[in-house]
Design a protein around this motif. Structure first.
Motif, mmCIF file in Angstrom:
data_model
loop_
_atom_site.group_PDB
_atom_site.id
_atom_site.type_symbol
_atom_site.label_atom_id
_atom_site.label_comp_id
_atom_site.label_asym_id
_atom_site.label_seq_id
_atom_site.Cartn_x
_atom_site.Cartn_y
_atom_site.Cartn_z
ATOM 1 N N UNK A 348 0.929 -0.979 -0.159
ATOM 2 C CA UNK A 348 0.025 0.393 0.301
ATOM 3 C C UNK A 348 0.539 1.581 0.132
ATOM 4 N N UNK A 349 1.986 1.259 0.429
ATOM 5 C CA UNK A 349 2.720 2.136 0.712
ATOM 6 C C UNK A 349 3.467 2.904 -0.057
ATOM 7 N N UNK A 350 4.734 1.779 -0.932
ATOM 8 C CA UNK A 350 4.804 1.923 -2.640
ATOM 9 C C UNK A 350 3.536 2.276 -3.345
ATOM 10 N N UNK A 351 2.696 1.401 -3.093
ATOM 11 C CA UNK A 351 1.520 1.914 -4.820
ATOM 12 C C UNK A 351 1.246 3.572 -3.991
ATOM 13 N N UNK A 352 0.982 3.904 -3.118
ATOM 14 C CA UNK A 352 0.511 5.435 -2.372
ATOM 15 C C UNK A 352 1.728 6.229 -3.477
ATOM 16 N N UNK A 353 2.870 6.099 -3.122
ATOM 17 C CA UNK A 353 4.359 6.930 -3.072
ATOM 18 C C UNK A 353 4.722 7.359 -4.640
ATOM 19 N N UNK A 354 4.255 5.640 -5.489
ATOM 20 C CA UNK A 354 5.012 6.465 -6.705
ATOM 21 C C UNK A 354 3.856 6.739 -7.544
ATOM 22 N N UNK A 355 2.519 7.085 -6.843
ATOM 23 C CA UNK A 355 1.012 7.187 -7.345
ATOM 24 C C UNK A 355 1.173 8.879 -7.689
ATOM 25 N N UNK A 356 1.924 9.576 -6.136
ATOM 26 C CA UNK A 356 2.427 10.962 -6.339
ATOM 27 C C UNK A 356 3.781 11.311 -7.157
ATOM 28 N N UNK A 357 4.673 10.471 -7.408
ATOM 29 C CA UNK A 357 5.701 10.341 -8.125
ATOM 30 C C UNK A 357 5.025 10.301 -9.354
ATOM 31 N N UNK A 358 4.861 9.638 -9.814
ATOM 32 C CA UNK A 358 4.222 9.497 -11.086
ATOM 33 C C UNK A 358 3.434 10.980 -12.009
ATOM 34 N N UNK A 359 2.214 11.132 -10.814
ATOM 35 C CA UNK A 359 1.241 13.288 -10.664
ATOM 36 C C UNK A 359 2.955 14.048 -10.808
ATOM 37 N N UNK A 360 4.193 13.773 -10.320
ATOM 38 C CA UNK A 360 4.967 15.273 -10.213
ATOM 39 C C UNK A 360 5.094 15.196 -11.915
ATOM 40 N N UNK A 361 5.761 13.812 -12.264
ATOM 41 C CA UNK A 361 6.192 13.978 -13.528
ATOM 42 C C UNK A 361 5.709 13.681 -14.351
ATOM 43 N N UNK A 362 4.526 14.209 -14.107
ATOM 44 C CA UNK A 362 3.228 14.598 -15.312
ATOM 45 C C UNK A 362 3.445 16.148 -15.528
ATOM 46 N N UNK A 363 4.430 17.315 -14.247
ATOM 47 C CA UNK A 363 3.953 17.881 -14.537
ATOM 48 C C UNK A 363 4.951 18.506 -15.629
ATOM 49 N N UNK A 364 6.188 17.797 -16.057
ATOM 50 C CA UNK A 364 7.394 18.278 -16.894
ATOM 51 C C UNK A 364 7.017 18.261 -18.108
ATOM 52 N N UNK A 365 5.587 17.019 -18.883
ATOM 53 C CA UNK A 365 5.805 16.939 -19.775
ATOM 54 C C UNK A 365 4.757 17.444 -20.754
ATOM 55 N N UNK A 366 3.502 17.616 -21.720
ATOM 56 C CA UNK A 366 2.904 18.263 -22.235
ATOM 57 C C UNK A 366 2.050 17.185 -22.471
ATOM 58 N N UNK A 367 0.603 17.948 -22.093
ATOM 59 C CA UNK A 367 -0.922 17.088 -22.016
ATOM 60 C C UNK A 367 -0.846 15.904 -23.383
ATOM 61 N N UNK A 368 -0.924 16.317 -24.296
ATOM 62 C CA UNK A 368 -0.850 15.220 -24.896
ATOM 63 C C UNK A 368 0.479 15.555 -26.039
#
Length: 500
Positions: A348-368
């Protein structure tokens, strides 16, 4: 025999239990449609505003609105745009506010008077108020109906999940919990497909509500939870239901004699309540941590799902994709949470943390525009937080004793709905900065993952039935063996020194 031994005798997951679980699991499709309804019935089509012309009734804004898309929604019917646009998000938040109230009221109530009456009452009135949503003549009545649907949903959905656990042996809890949440994801995808074929929003609300009526009729004959009956000291009734399970599972008439609890929680005795979740020395810290974990799961889960309606392109396909992307999460859950090196807590802890990291990385990429885009990473984040959410359901039910399990799940779910209430407004932070919503999701996921590591592991550990059993040294020794091994070693060393 104790309760787990009785389940092994009558069948932990026999054919009769499979039939009951199937009905409860299909109910998740109905609940998914109700939870996601505002995404499509509140869809905002493209429009332009023409200047006010003299002699034309301009209502309040003194402008004439022209919708350029052929979309039927509460927005097009009641012109919820510009300074009225907040009402769409408000209707979504009212649903989750209702769920929160339902958790507070109905969760502890089901621990006192029983799972079945609370479950059936909530489902009946949810269906009734669901038709009220479809027939609402004004926005105000529509909003009230969504609040009432959410209220009943909160009372019913939680008990529904608990019943899928308490009808079967403990070794099947992870499977039934995962199957329940997986079907909810399928329900989101089916709702997207249903919205594509049923365009008028009132017709969509009606069709989405109809399965609830059929499922209510199928649920009427479900028995009371034998685990709840046993935890309340009603041992004879629990034995009768278990013997009935044995007959329906094809094992014939088996005599089941359950061991009487030392201090049964009889209906006349004072039963544990919500207050003890925060005063009991063991449950206090668990409850605080779990409340934040559930809040973060809900905020990220519903925030990412509700943002699907704001994406350009086919909104029906977007809704379906945000449902289908969850499906790989559940086999991953089943694999990791049953491995000794991972278990419930770390997974549970790892899935939550990696979900947060995934959202963080999405801020540096184009929308589509490419395979590696913000939208793609948002879908990955949805997959990961779905896995964490699923584990949180199973893990929480194992951390609380039967006698107070629904109250514990109710308080956690109440915190979860706070996240659901805030989720519709998180995408509206985009005008401040395009990355703001994802930064909120990132911080929530990572912080909740870190806190989750403070909880004890429950894999292959017995489930407590009463608070006395939870507090017993024997149970604590089993639940946290590493602590007690150190204590035993210290005791042995001390005794050895004395003997010398």
């Amino acid at each position: 025999m104790d309760l787990e031994e009785a389940f092994q005798v009558v069948g932990e997951f026999g054919r009769h239990q499979k039939r009951m679980i199937t009905i409860l699991v299909f109910l998740q499709i109905y609940m998914a449609c109700q939870s996601m309804l505002i995404i499509l019935v509140g869809a905002v089509p493209e429009y332009h505003v023409e200047p006010f012309t003299e002699g034309v009734d301009s209502d309040v804004t003194q402008h004439s609105v022209k919708f350029t898309e052929d979309v039927s929604s509460i927005v097009t019917e009641w012109y919820l745009i510009k300074h009225q646009a907040y009402k769409v998000n408000l209707a979504g938040s009212l649903f989750f506010a209702g769920v929160l109230i339902g958790n507070v009221l109905f969760g502890p109530l089901s621990d006192k008077i029983g799972r079945k009456p609370v479950f059936l009452t909530g489902l009946f009135f949810e269906v009734l108020f669901g038709y009220g949503t479809a027939l609402a003549p004004s926005y105000e009545l529509f909003a009230v109906s969504r609040l009432l649907v959410g209220l009943m949903n909160g009372g019913m959905a939680l008990v529904c999940f608990v019943l899928t656990q308490e009808y079967v042996g403990k070794s099947y809890w992870a499977m039934t919990g995962t199957l329940t949440n997986m079907t909810f994801a399928v329900g989101i995808a089916l709702f997207g497909a249903l919205g594509y074929y049923v365009r008028p929003w009132r017709n969509l609300a009606t069709v989405a509500n109809c399965p609830g009526l059929l499922l209510f009729l199928l649920c009427v004959n479900l028995p009371e939870s034998p685990r709840w009956l046993y935890s309340r000291g009603r041992t004879k009734q629990a034995e009768d239901i278990l013997q009935y399970f044995a007959v329906r599972n094809g094992k014939g008439r088996i005599l089941v004699k359950l061991r009487r609890t030392a201090n049964p929680s009889t209906p006349d005795a004072a039963s544990p309540g919500v207050f003890q979740l925060f005063t009991h020395p063991i449950l206090r810290w668990r409850t605080v941590v779990l409340m934040y974990v559930w809040y973060a799961c809900s905020l990220v889960y519903y925030g990412l799902t509700l943002s699907a309606s704001e994406e350009k392109g086919n909104r029906y396909l977007s809704v379906a994709m945000y449902g289908l992307v969850e499906l790989p999460a559940y086999p991953l859950c089943m694999y990791f949470i049953n491995k000794q090196w991972a278990g419930r807590r770390k997974s549970m802890a790892n899935f939550l943390a990696f979900a947060g990291v995934s959202c963080l990385l999405s801020t540096f990429l184009p929308v589509s525009g490419s395979l590696l885009s913000a939208t793609s990473l948002a879908l990955v984040g949805k997959l990961l937080v779905s896995a964490a959410f699923n584990i949180a359901y199973v893990y929480t039910s194992e951390l609380y004793p039967t006698v107070i399990r629904n109250a514990g799940l109710g308080v956690c779910s109440m915190s979860c709905r706070v996240g659901g209430i805030l989720a519709p407004f998180v995408p509206s932070l985009k005008p401040l900065h395009a990355s703001m919503p994802f930064m909120v999701f990132c911080l929530s996921g990572i912080s909740a993952g870190c806190l989750g590591l403070l909880l004890p592991e429950t894999l292959n550990k017995p489930s407590a039935e009463t608070l006395d059993e939870l507090s017993s040294p024997t149970y604590q020794r089993i639940l946290e063996p590493q602590v007690h091994l150190l204590e035993d070693k210290h005791l042995i060393d001390h005794n050895g020194a004395d003997s010398e």
